[in-house]
Design a protein around this motif. Structure first.
Motif, PDB file in Angstrom:
ATOM      1  N   LEU A 132       0.812  -1.215   0.000  1.00 34.19           N
ATOM      2  CA  LEU A 132       0.000   0.000   0.000  1.00 34.19           C
ATOM      3  C   LEU A 132       0.847   1.268   0.000  1.00 34.19           C
ATOM      4  O   LEU A 132       0.503   2.249  -0.657  1.00 34.19           O
ATOM      5  CB  LEU A 132      -0.952  -0.012   1.197  1.00 34.19           C
ATOM      6  CG  LEU A 132      -2.040  -1.090   1.159  1.00 34.19           C
ATOM      7  CD1 LEU A 132      -2.774  -1.147   2.489  1.00 34.19           C
ATOM      8  CD2 LEU A 132      -3.017  -0.829   0.018  1.00 34.19           C
ATOM      9  N   ARG A 133       1.950   1.260   0.722  1.00 35.66           N
ATOM     10  CA  ARG A 133       2.780   2.468   0.775  1.00 35.66           C
ATOM     11  C   ARG A 133       3.398   2.770  -0.595  1.00 35.66           C
ATOM     12  O   ARG A 133       3.448   3.922  -1.031  1.00 35.66           O
ATOM     13  CB  ARG A 133       3.861   2.335   1.848  1.00 35.66           C
ATOM     14  CG  ARG A 133       4.658   3.616   2.081  1.00 35.66           C
ATOM     15  CD  ARG A 133       5.454   3.543   3.360  1.00 35.66           C
ATOM     16  NE  ARG A 133       4.589   3.590   4.531  1.00 35.66           N
ATOM     17  CZ  ARG A 133       4.145   4.716   5.079  1.00 35.66           C
ATOM     18  NH1 ARG A 133       4.471   5.884   4.545  1.00 35.66           N
ATOM     19  NH2 ARG A 133       3.376   4.689   6.153  1.00 35.66           N
ATOM     20  N   LYS A 134       3.858   1.734  -1.293  1.00 34.79           N
ATOM     21  CA  LYS A 134       4.406   1.947  -2.635  1.00 34.79           C
ATOM     22  C   LYS A 134       3.334   2.458  -3.590  1.00 34.79           C
ATOM     23  O   LYS A 134       3.575   3.344  -4.416  1.00 34.79           O
ATOM     24  CB  LYS A 134       5.026   0.652  -3.167  1.00 34.79           C
ATOM     25  CG  LYS A 134       6.365   0.300  -2.541  1.00 34.79           C
ATOM     26  CD  LYS A 134       6.982  -0.909  -3.222  1.00 34.79           C
ATOM     27  CE  LYS A 134       8.347  -1.237  -2.616  1.00 34.79           C
ATOM     28  NZ  LYS A 134       8.953  -2.436  -3.259  1.00 34.79           N
ATOM     29  N   ILE A 135       2.150   1.877  -3.490  1.00 37.17           N
ATOM     30  CA  ILE A 135       1.045   2.321  -4.347  1.00 37.17           C
ATOM     31  C   ILE A 135       0.710   3.776  -4.073  1.00 37.17           C
ATOM     32  O   ILE A 135       0.496   4.573  -4.998  1.00 37.17           O
ATOM     33  CB  ILE A 135      -0.196   1.433  -4.136  1.00 37.17           C
ATOM     34  CG1 ILE A 135       0.056   0.021  -4.696  1.00 37.17           C
ATOM     35  CG2 ILE A 135      -1.433   2.056  -4.772  1.00 37.17           C
ATOM     36  CD1 ILE A 135       0.269  -0.030  -6.197  1.00 37.17           C
ATOM     37  N   MET A 136       0.688   4.149  -2.800  1.00 32.56           N
ATOM     38  CA  MET A 136       0.372   5.533  -2.442  1.00 32.56           C
ATOM     39  C   MET A 136       1.429   6.486  -2.985  1.00 32.56           C
ATOM     40  O   MET A 136       1.121   7.601  -3.425  1.00 32.56           O
ATOM     41  CB  MET A 136       0.246   5.668  -0.927  1.00 32.56           C
ATOM     42  CG  MET A 136      -0.910   4.883  -0.338  1.00 32.56           C
ATOM     43  SD  MET A 136      -2.516   5.523  -0.854  1.00 32.56           S
ATOM     44  CE  MET A 136      -2.697   6.865   0.282  1.00 32.56           C
ATOM     45  N   ASN A 137       2.687   6.053  -2.973  1.00 37.06           N
ATOM     46  CA  ASN A 137       3.754   6.863  -3.569  1.00 37.06           C
ATOM     47  C   ASN A 137       3.516   7.079  -5.051  1.00 37.06           C
ATOM     48  O   ASN A 137       3.689   8.186  -5.568  1.00 37.06           O
ATOM     49  CB  ASN A 137       5.116   6.183  -3.353  1.00 37.06           C
ATOM     50  CG  ASN A 137       5.744   6.573  -2.025  1.00 37.06           C
ATOM     51  OD1 ASN A 137       5.871   7.744  -1.711  1.00 37.06           O
ATOM     52  ND2 ASN A 137       6.135   5.589  -1.244  1.00 37.06           N
ATOM     53  N   GLU A 138       3.141   6.021  -5.755  1.00 35.22           N
ATOM     54  CA  GLU A 138       2.883   6.112  -7.192  1.00 35.22           C
ATOM     55  C   GLU A 138       1.673   6.994  -7.476  1.00 35.22           C
ATOM     56  O   GLU A 138       1.673   7.778  -8.431  1.00 35.22           O
ATOM     57  CB  GLU A 138       2.679   4.713  -7.784  1.00 35.22           C
ATOM     58  CG  GLU A 138       3.923   3.841  -7.784  1.00 35.22           C
ATOM     59  CD  GLU A 138       5.062   4.485  -8.552  1.00 35.22           C
ATOM     60  OE1 GLU A 138       4.837   4.960  -9.686  1.00 35.22           O
ATOM     61  OE2 GLU A 138       6.182   4.528  -8.012  1.00 35.22           O
ATOM     62  N   ILE A 139       0.659   6.860  -6.658  1.00 38.33           N
ATOM     63  CA  ILE A 139      -0.553   7.674  -6.826  1.00 38.33           C
ATOM     64  C   ILE A 139      -0.226   9.156  -6.635  1.00 38.33           C
ATOM     65  O   ILE A 139      -0.711  10.025  -7.367  1.00 38.33           O
ATOM     66  CB  ILE A 139      -1.644   7.229  -5.834  1.00 38.33           C
ATOM     67  CG1 ILE A 139      -2.137   5.815  -6.183  1.00 38.33           C
ATOM     68  CG2 ILE A 139      -2.805   8.206  -5.806  1.00 38.33           C
ATOM     69  CD1 ILE A 139      -2.849   5.708  -7.498  1.00 38.33           C
ATOM     70  N   TYR A 140       0.623   9.442  -5.650  1.00 41.36           N
ATOM     71  CA  TYR A 140       1.013  10.833  -5.389  1.00 41.36           C
ATOM     72  C   TYR A 140       1.760  11.413  -6.590  1.00 41.36           C
ATOM     73  O   TYR A 140       1.560  12.585  -6.952  1.00 41.36           O
ATOM     74  CB  TYR A 140       1.881  10.909  -4.135  1.00 41.36           C
ATOM     75  CG  TYR A 140       2.255  12.314  -3.738  1.00 41.36           C
ATOM     76  CD1 TYR A 140       1.354  13.116  -3.033  1.00 41.36           C
ATOM     77  CD2 TYR A 140       3.494  12.846  -4.075  1.00 41.36           C
ATOM     78  CE1 TYR A 140       1.689  14.413  -2.677  1.00 41.36           C
ATOM     79  CE2 TYR A 140       3.834  14.136  -3.720  1.00 41.36           C
ATOM     80  CZ  TYR A 140       2.930  14.923  -3.020  1.00 41.36           C
ATOM     81  OH  TYR A 140       3.261  16.204  -2.680  1.00 41.36           O
ATOM     82  N   LYS A 141       2.620  10.610  -7.217  1.00 36.55           N
ATOM     83  CA  LYS A 141       3.359  11.072  -8.396  1.00 36.55           C
ATOM     84  C   LYS A 141       2.427  11.421  -9.550  1.00 36.55           C
ATOM     85  O   LYS A 141       2.798  12.174 -10.453  1.00 36.55           O
ATOM     86  CB  LYS A 141       4.354  10.000  -8.841  1.00 36.55           C
ATOM     87  CG  LYS A 141       5.504   9.773  -7.874  1.00 36.55           C
ATOM     88  CD  LYS A 141       6.383   8.613  -8.334  1.00 36.55           C
ATOM     89  CE  LYS A 141       7.467   8.296  -7.332  1.00 36.55           C
ATOM     90  NZ  LYS A 141       8.278   7.114  -7.735  1.00 36.55           N
ATOM     91  N   MET A 142       1.206  10.875  -9.524  1.00 34.29           N
ATOM     92  CA  MET A 142       0.222  11.153 -10.565  1.00 34.29           C
ATOM     93  C   MET A 142      -0.510  12.472 -10.310  1.00 34.29           C
ATOM     94  O   MET A 142      -1.400  12.849 -11.067  1.00 34.29           O
ATOM     95  CB  MET A 142      -0.791  10.011 -10.649  1.00 34.29           C
ATOM     96  CG  MET A 142      -0.204   8.690 -11.112  1.00 34.29           C
ATOM     97  SD  MET A 142      -1.330   7.287 -10.843  1.00 34.29           S
ATOM     98  CE  MET A 142      -2.797   7.858 -11.701  1.00 34.29           C
ATOM     99  N   GLY A 143      -0.164  13.157  -9.218  1.00 35.43           N
ATOM    100  CA  GLY A 143      -0.809  14.424  -8.900  1.00 35.43           C
ATOM    101  C   GLY A 143      -2.019  14.282  -7.995  1.00 35.43           C
ATOM    102  O   GLY A 143      -2.797  15.227  -7.842  1.00 35.43           O
ATOM    103  N   ILE A 144      -2.176  13.113  -7.370  1.00 40.15           N
ATOM    104  CA  ILE A 144      -3.288  12.879  -6.453  1.00 40.15           C
ATOM    105  C   ILE A 144      -2.856  13.269  -5.045  1.00 40.15           C
ATOM    106  O   ILE A 144      -1.981  12.630  -4.456  1.00 40.15           O
ATOM    107  CB  ILE A 144      -3.726  11.400  -6.496  1.00 40.15           C
ATOM    108  CG1 ILE A 144      -4.140  11.005  -7.912  1.00 40.15           C
ATOM    109  CG2 ILE A 144      -4.849  11.146  -5.503  1.00 40.15           C
ATOM    110  CD1 ILE A 144      -5.283  11.810  -8.490  1.00 40.15           C
ATOM    111  N   ASN A 145      -3.465  14.328  -4.512  1.00 38.72           N
ATOM    112  CA  ASN A 145      -3.065  14.845  -3.201  1.00 38.72           C
ATOM    113  C   ASN A 145      -4.011  14.470  -2.068  1.00 38.72           C
ATOM    114  O   ASN A 145      -3.612  14.466  -0.907  1.00 38.72           O
ATOM    115  CB  ASN A 145      -2.957  16.372  -3.260  1.00 38.72           C
ATOM    116  CG  ASN A 145      -1.863  16.841  -4.192  1.00 38.72           C
ATOM    117  OD1 ASN A 145      -0.723  16.397  -4.089  1.00 38.72           O
ATOM    118  ND2 ASN A 145      -2.198  17.728  -5.114  1.00 38.72           N
TER     119      ASN A 145
END
Length: 223
Positions: A132-145
């Motif tokens: 989940l932490r890696k996924i959240m990192n990737e999601i953040y890189k997509m501009g999801i705040n």
């Protein structure tokens, strides 16, 4: 960096999300509108595959005045890639990300290919369970705040366990469902003791419909 996460749930006084026969009529009209106002205010809605298989939700903003551009990104955490290709969460109403695990079988590769052909983004992290932490990192890189986490219990547990939740908003209905096997807000293995558990600070509360809304800040959260 990872997104700010709001965990929202509607539950009974005894913490149940549905009866033993999956009757989940808990929230009233005003609480449903409250949830859709939150949806409109976030960048993404996140659920586990169990919620998709049980409820087949749209995960869009539709209980209040809104336009298609108000629909946030939809994120489905699906370790074994069980999402049906005809699930409503994969429709064209909004963009969707499927978070799954890394090991690839021929069957899984074919499913990923079909999803990508449908315009669905697939992120892979973790071996047996989604990291989940890696996924959240990737999601953040997509501009999801900012993310609205809508469960279910297994995903909620994983997010609390990894300290990935900043805020909790709960609608409590004046009902008691009971049932040892009825779904609850947080399932999973659970914390071993009070020292380990997630601790909350009450920030706001107010009556709504025939119940009450409680809003908490997660103590020690990363943001």
């Amino acid at each position: 960096m990872i997104p700010y996460v709001i965990s929202n749930v509607g539950m009974t006084l005894d913490g149940k999300l549905a009866t033993i026969e999956n009757d989940s009529r808990i929230s009233g009209e005003n609480d449903l509108k409250r949830v859709h106002e939150i949806r409109k205010d976030v960048d993404a809605i996140m659920v586990g595959i169990g919620t998709v298989l049980k409820d087949d939700p749209r995960l869009t903003v539709h209980k209040i005045n809104a336009s298609p551009k108000d629909n946030p990104l939809r994120i489905v955490v699906d370790s074994n890639l069980k999402v049906p290709l005809n699930a409503r969460v994969l429709n064209k109403d909004a963009k969707t990300v499927i978070a799954t695990t890394t090991p690839i079988s021929d069957e899984k590769e074919e499913k990923i290919r079909k999803l990508k052909e449908m315009g669905i983004m697939v992120l892979q992290a973790g071996v047996q369970k989604v990291d989940l932490r890696k996924i959240m990192n990737e999601i953040y890189k997509m501009g999801i705040n900012k993310i609205l986490l809508e469960g279910g219990g297994t995903l909620n547990w994983g997010m609390f366990k990894e300290n990935l939740i900043n805020e909790v908003r709960v609608y409590i209905a004046p009902k008691v469902f009971g049932g040892a096997n009825s779904p609850t807000y947080v399932d999973g293995k659970g914390f071993k003791n009070v020292e380990e558990c997630t601790k909350l600070e009450l920030k706001n509360y107010y009556p709504l419909d025939d119940g009450i809304v409680l809003e908490y800040r997660v103590i020690g959260s990363f943001k």
